[in-house]
Design an enzyme around this catalytic site. Structure first.
Site, PDB file in Angstrom:
ATOM      1  N   ARG A   1      -7.849   5.169   2.855  1.00 30.90           N
ATOM      2  CA  ARG A   1      -7.655   5.961   1.649  1.00 30.90           C
ATOM      3  C   ARG A   1      -8.990   6.557   1.217  1.00 30.90           C
ATOM      4  NH1 ARG A   1      -7.162   3.371  -2.318  1.00 30.90           N
ATOM      5  NH2 ARG A   1      -7.123   1.261  -1.486  1.00 30.90           N
TER       6      ARG A   1
ATOM      7  N   TYR B   1      -3.627   9.834   7.117  1.00 33.99           N
ATOM      8  CA  TYR B   1      -3.677   8.371   7.082  1.00 33.99           C
ATOM      9  C   TYR B   1      -2.955   7.750   5.877  1.00 33.99           C
ATOM     10  CZ  TYR B   1      -5.138   3.663   7.843  1.00 33.99           C
ATOM     11  OH  TYR B   1      -5.108   2.319   8.089  1.00 33.99           O
TER      12      TYR B   1
ATOM     13  N   LYS C   1       1.412   5.010  -2.480  1.00 31.36           N
ATOM     14  CA  LYS C   1       0.485   4.903  -3.607  1.00 31.36           C
ATOM     15  C   LYS C   1       0.603   6.105  -4.550  1.00 31.36           C
ATOM     16  CE  LYS C   1      -1.336   0.985  -2.521  1.00 31.36           C
ATOM     17  NZ  LYS C   1      -1.267   0.546  -1.148  1.00 31.36           N
TER      18      LYS C   1
ATOM     19  N   HIS D   1       0.763  -2.795  -8.135  1.00 25.98           N
ATOM     20  CA  HIS D   1       0.315  -3.050  -6.750  1.00 25.98           C
ATOM     21  C   HIS D   1       0.547  -4.535  -6.447  1.00 25.98           C
ATOM     22  CE1 HIS D   1      -3.250  -2.652  -3.678  1.00 25.98           C
ATOM     23  NE2 HIS D   1      -2.105  -2.383  -3.101  1.00 25.98           N
TER      24      HIS D   1
ATOM     25  N   SER E   1      -6.477  -4.028  -2.293  1.00 27.31           N
ATOM     26  CA  SER E   1      -6.184  -3.707  -0.901  1.00 27.31           C
ATOM     27  C   SER E   1      -6.911  -4.656   0.053  1.00 27.31           C
ATOM     28  CB  SER E   1      -6.624  -2.269  -0.617  1.00 27.31           C
ATOM     29  OG  SER E   1      -6.012  -1.408  -1.547  1.00 27.31           O
TER      30      SER E   1
ATOM     31  N   CYS F   1      -6.534  -7.840   0.576  1.00 22.19           N
ATOM     32  CA  CYS F   1      -6.905  -9.139   0.012  1.00 22.19           C
ATOM     33  C   CYS F   1      -5.818 -10.184   0.216  1.00 22.19           C
ATOM     34  CB  CYS F   1      -7.226  -9.007  -1.467  1.00 22.19           C
ATOM     35  SG  CYS F   1      -8.789  -8.171  -1.746  1.00 22.19           S
TER      36      CYS F   1
ATOM     37  N   ASP G   1       3.694  -4.784  -1.191  1.00 16.20           N
ATOM     38  CA  ASP G   1       2.655  -3.875  -1.697  1.00 16.20           C
ATOM     39  C   ASP G   1       2.938  -3.322  -3.091  1.00 16.20           C
ATOM     40  OD1 ASP G   1       0.116  -2.648  -0.992  1.00 16.20           O
ATOM     41  OD2 ASP G   1       1.161  -0.732  -0.882  1.00 16.20           O
TER      42      ASP G   1
ATOM     43  N   ARG H   1      -3.856  -0.799  11.254  1.00 20.62           N
ATOM     44  CA  ARG H   1      -2.639  -1.322  10.616  1.00 20.62           C
ATOM     45  C   ARG H   1      -1.420  -1.207  11.516  1.00 20.62           C
ATOM     46  NH1 ARG H   1      -2.738  -1.810   4.544  1.00 20.62           N
ATOM     47  NH2 ARG H   1      -4.935  -1.614   4.038  1.00 20.62           N
TER      48      ARG H   1
END
Ligand code: GTP
Ligand code: SPV
Ligand code: MN
Length: 589
Positions: free
Chosen positions: A73, A201, A210, A230, A252, A254, A277, A374
């Site tokens: 991001r 991406y 998001k 989130h 993010s 974590c 998420d 990912r």
């Protein structure tokens, strides 16, 4: 007469000038055709969009490499556009909507030349849910088109739902020429519009994620009386068969995906996945907070994922049930034709391509997989999917857990004294930065409710909104803070994490059900030593106590940073938060 949707698509096509326009129906057959095109025709720079992996070992899986400048991001290129800057607040990049549109119009003129414009009708949330939203994204890249099929409910029936309505959520996306100087992710919350150019991406390009479900939805939530967060949503089943539903907010990379898929190390306990998420939280008619996951896919960090750390994730990745499964910017084991990343296994393969497609030389010390590489996989492939996943009402939430990545200071687990104190715990949340966004990695930053990059409006107003929601709840969830990442003097993580995190979840379930007491500290309530189930865990007592150590002298710098962060919200910072700050400051003197 053309509908507002048809008119909008036509206008965008006139500007972006694609060779053809293709309306997606969301079928598997269609996804297979689009993937085929990405294997044979479409390219990112010099290489094709997709490479087919070994389907015997990784069914329905494909490898994708994004442009090397486009791997995370881009928060510095992400803007929210309201007529006045104050609505965006001090933590968002802001541009005047007229200026932003003029800039984007210039950059988008002819940007789809030579390409196909995919029109993707999709729902965020189950179509029968009163909380679901009908959306349409336009994109000019096959990778985004099939990723959206995994992550959201792409279906032609959404077109009927929209019909002649004008209030659908709009997303215009083009990879442009992938030039970082011409890359922008712009939000127009008042128009339910996201306009993104120059990146292919994840969160920059899958505009339902998001961009809509957090930045714009958080603004809608403020106006309509709900929260877009989130957060992971999961069910924790105890040995009596009771299931307690909780949400967990973490920045993010974590550990949200890992928590959502957790395989319990405690006998009799089981975790059921609902989301990894994003959570939309609404107040039910019974005065409880209900959560739905608007997504249908998992877009998780690959490095560190293994049969040992996250077996359910590996099972989901190999299930091959829902088509397709994607691996982005991992390494490739050429001989086996399989994806590989650091932490998956001890690969002895001498024949690896790194995430840039170059032969990997282990001795040079560089990682084979990008740290933010990912996988994209359908949540329906998860072996632990909750039977409530498709419940249009959502699940009632008993606890909200907030967390971050802190090597020092923050205890393993703390419970807030009450809702207001919990909102303060969230407001003072912080974390060491990760590779999920383009910036320096490993520096502590304040990240309230893990929403710093995702709250689409002034964060002072956001804290006020949380306080107000609490007042409207007859049965507010208890609020907790967790930290799996505290280290010892040697810099090693003290807490084993992953499947062992169930021990902390168990304490939370016990607290929610009034089965155990707690000890008061300046930061909040912590477990009595005997109430945290450590059976079978090899952790020495001294180290364990370090997980809960609170030394006032070490907190002074933290308090200062917290104070100056909160001060930037000025008059919009609720008095209640200031009071909680003062209280904490007083107790840590
Ligand atoms: P986003 O998808 O970016 O929002 O991130 P996320 O919060 O879902 O992160 P994820 O679960 O994918 O984990 C990110 C990294 O943290 C991975 O490398 C994991 O292996 C690591 N991780 C997850 N849980 C734990 C834990 O309990 N302990 C430790 N030490 N590491 C963990
Ligand atoms: C995050 O960065 O928090 C993610 C990945 O979940 S992205 O979809 O890129 O936002
Ligand atoms: Mn995320």
């Amino acid at each position: 007469m053309a509908t507002p949707l048809e008119k909008w698509v036509e206008e965008q096509a006139k500007l972006t000038k694609p060779d053809e326009i293709y309306w997606c129906d969301g079928s598997e057959e269609e996804a297979r055709r689009i993937v085929e095109k990405g294997i044979k025709q479409e390219k990112v720079g010099e290489h094709h969009i997709f490479h087919e992996l070994n389907h015997k070992t990784w069914p329905n899986s494909y490898w994708h490499r994004s442009h090397p400048t486009d791997v995370a991001r881009a928060e510095h290129l992400t803007y929210v556009c309201y007529p006045d800057k104050d609505t965006a607040g001090p933590t968002n990049n802001w541009m005047d909507p007229k200026e932003a549109k003029a800039l984007l119009t210039r950059l988008s003129d002819g940007c789809m030349r030579g390409r196909t414009m995919y029109v993707l009708p999709y729902m965020m949330g189950h179509p029968d849910s009163p909380y679901a939203k009908a959306c349409v994204q336009l994109t000019d890249v096959s990778y985004v088109a099939v990723s959206m099929r995994i992550m959201t409910r792409v279906d032609k029936s959404v077109l009927e739902k929209i019909g002649a309505r004008d209030d659908f959520v709009r997303g215009l996306h083009s990879v442009g020429d992938l030039d970082p100087d011409k890359r922008f992710i712009m939000h127009f919350p008042d128009e339910h519009l996201v306009w993104s150019i120059g990146s292919g991406y994840g969160g920059n390009a899958l505009l339902g994620k998001k961009c809509f479900s957090l930045r714009i939805a958080s603004r809608l939530g403020l106006q309509e009386g709900w929260l877009a967060e989130h957060m992971v949503i999961l069910g924790i089943e105890d040995p009596r068969g009771n299931i307690t539903y909780v949400t967990v907010a973490m920045p993010s990379a974590c550990g949200k995906t890992n928590l959502a898929m957790l395989e319990s190390s405690l006998p009799g306990y089981k975790v059921w996945t609902i989301g990894d998420d994003i959570a939309w939280l609404n107040i039910g008619s019974d005065g409880r907070l209900y959560a739905i996951n608007p997504e249908t896919g998992l877009f998780g960090v690959a490095p560190g994922t293994s049969m040992k750390t996250n077996p359910n994730m590996l099972r989901a990745l190999k299930a091959g049930k829902f088509y397709p499964t994607l691996f982005t910017n991992t390494a490739l084991d050429v001989a086996a034709n399989e994806p590989w990343w650091e932490g998956l296994n001890d690969s002895n393969s001498k024949n690896l391509l790194d995430w840039e497609g170059k032969p990997w030389d282990k001795s040079k010390g560089a990682k084979a997989a990008h740290p933010n590489s990912r996988f994209t996989v359908s949540i329906y492939n998860s072996p632990a999917l909750s039977k409530e996943f498709d419940n249009p009402k959502g699940v009632p939430i008993s606890a909200i857990i907030l967390g971050g990545r802190r090597t020092h200071l923050i205890p393993l687990i703390t419970e807030a004294f009450n809702w207001q104190h919990g909102v303060f715990l969230g407001a003072r949340n912080s974390s060491e930065t990760t590779a999920a966004a383009v910036h320096q990695v490993g520096v502590v930053r304040r990240d309230p409710m893990a929403m710093l990059p995702f709250c689409g409006y002034h964060m002072g107003d956001y804290f006020r909104h949380w306080l107000n929601i609490g007042k409207r709840l007859a049965h507010p969830p208890k609020i907790f803070s967790v930290n799996w990442f505290r280290v010892d003097d040697e810099g090693e993580f003290i807490w084993p994490g992953f499947g062992e995190n169930i021990r902390v979840l168990k304490w939370i379930v016990d607290r929610v059900n009034n089965r155990v007491g707690a000890k008061e500290t300046p930061l909040g309530l912590i477990p009595e030593l005997n109430d945290l189930d450590l059976q079978g865990l090899n952790i020495d007592k001294e180290k364990f106590e370090k997980l809960f150590e609170i030394k006032p002298s070490q907190w002074q710098e933290e308090l200062q940073e917290m104070g100056s962060f909160l001060n930037q919200f000025g008059k919009r910072l609720p008095l209640e938060i200031q009071q909680e700050y003062k209280k904490l400051e007083g107790q840590l003197k």
